[in-house]
Design an enzyme around this catalytic site. Sequence first.
Site, PDB file in Angstrom:
ATOM      1  CE  LYS A  10      -0.091  14.088   2.202  1.00 36.86           C
ATOM      2  NZ  LYS A  10       0.691  12.714   3.155  1.00 36.86           N
TER       3      LYS A  10
HETATM    4  C1  LIG Z   1      -0.260   9.398   7.429  1.00 36.27           C
HETATM    5  C2  LIG Z   1      -0.179   8.799   6.073  1.00 36.27           C
HETATM    6  N1  LIG Z   1      -0.660   7.583   5.843  1.00 36.27           N
HETATM    7  C3  LIG Z   1      -0.308   6.897   4.538  1.00 36.27           C
HETATM    8  C4  LIG Z   1       0.410   7.662   3.645  1.00 36.27           C
HETATM    9  C5  LIG Z   1       0.401   6.938   2.225  1.00 36.27           C
HETATM   10  O1  LIG Z   1      -0.020   7.619   0.998  1.00 36.27           O
HETATM   11  P1  LIG Z   1       0.285   7.738  -0.321  1.00 36.27           P
HETATM   12  O2  LIG Z   1       0.585   6.323  -0.496  1.00 36.27           O
HETATM   13  O3  LIG Z   1      -0.846   8.497  -0.854  1.00 36.27           O
HETATM   14  O4  LIG Z   1       1.578   8.498  -0.306  1.00 36.27           O
HETATM   15  C6  LIG Z   1       0.820   8.657   3.928  1.00 36.27           C
HETATM   16  C7  LIG Z   1       1.568   9.543   2.929  1.00 36.27           C
HETATM   17  O5  LIG Z   1       1.230  10.512   1.972  1.00 36.27           O
HETATM   18  C8  LIG Z   1       0.578   9.534   5.204  1.00 36.27           C
HETATM   19  O6  LIG Z   1       1.082  10.831   5.408  1.00 36.27           O
END
Ligand SMILES: Cc1ncc(COP(=O)(O)O)c(C=O)c1O
Length: 307
Positions: free
Chosen positions: A154
């Site tokens: 991220k």
């Molecule tokens: C691009 C992206 N994909 C998927 C997710 C889902 O990830 P998570 O379930 O860990 O929040 C997120 C959010 O964090 C995201 O920013």
Amino acid sequence: MPSYAYFQKKFMPLADARMNVMTNCIHYGTAIFEGIRGNWNPEKKQMYIFRIREHYERLLSGCKVLLIDIPYTVDDLCRITVELAQKCGFEEDVYIRPLAYKSTEQLGVRLHNLDADFLCFIIPWGRYLDVETAKCGVSSWRRSDDNAIPPQIKVAGIYVNNAFAKTEAVKNGFDEAIMLTPDGHVSEGSGENIFLVEDGKLVTPACYSSILSGITRATVIELAKNELGIETEERIVDRGELYTCQECFLTGTAAHLTPISEIDHRKVGNGGIGPITAKLQNAFFNAIKGNNPKYMKWCTPVYNKGM
Ligand SMILES: Cc1ncc(COP(=O)(O)O)c(C=O)c1O
């Protein structure tokens, strides 16, 4: 209710946590962030932080990729976050935003020879996609290639890619974008992973499909198996499957589990919430709110009650 932040190694009112305009991460997106939920359980008068360790493990692995060296372990970060949540004292659903960032107050496009720091703040936040079911559009913006910016971490800077997709989708009348991989297969939403239901099975793009390996995604795979006896296929998903699947939904910390009713103006199933999606949504909310004893391992209580 005033909120608090952990900033420059101290707890302080959120309003006082201010950054110098020259801070490197503001200019080049050189930061790793997380999104964590604190879920309020009104019956138990308790807030449960969901899968906090996994979020901080992902943050620290992103830091490794970005050469961000912060002097905290996963345990330290969990402790700081729980203490911050206690100080805030919210009795509603919250969103926790940790950020590990290049903190040197200096310009220059690089990752080396820059200091790093960690901050965290908490805000009340209800539904991210504020709809019962989402209308989605396939984006003209492709998800980033792993050799451009790795999508499985991220990094703040990569989110310009997601913002392009989200804004295009909203301006075209959709609630959310579905992004494709660089070679044109289904990847994920702008802030969520995507699942399809095909012939009673769950299907989701595999880790090599330029996705963020979501913690909600992993949770849903486990709940589907344990609670519904349904296996998930992690594989390449073709765009055409979006139009022919029986059910489809998005998963993410912010978006929870949001059913998709339409993709590119084509109804998914009958356009309502499908039966498997409804059962999973129910199992998911029970787990994150601390209402299923089987999944308390994922729930960190914030408030010490009567101790
Ligand atoms: C691009 C992206 N994909 C998927 C997710 C889902 O990830 P998570 O379930 O860990 O929040 C997120 C959010 O964090 C995201 O920013």
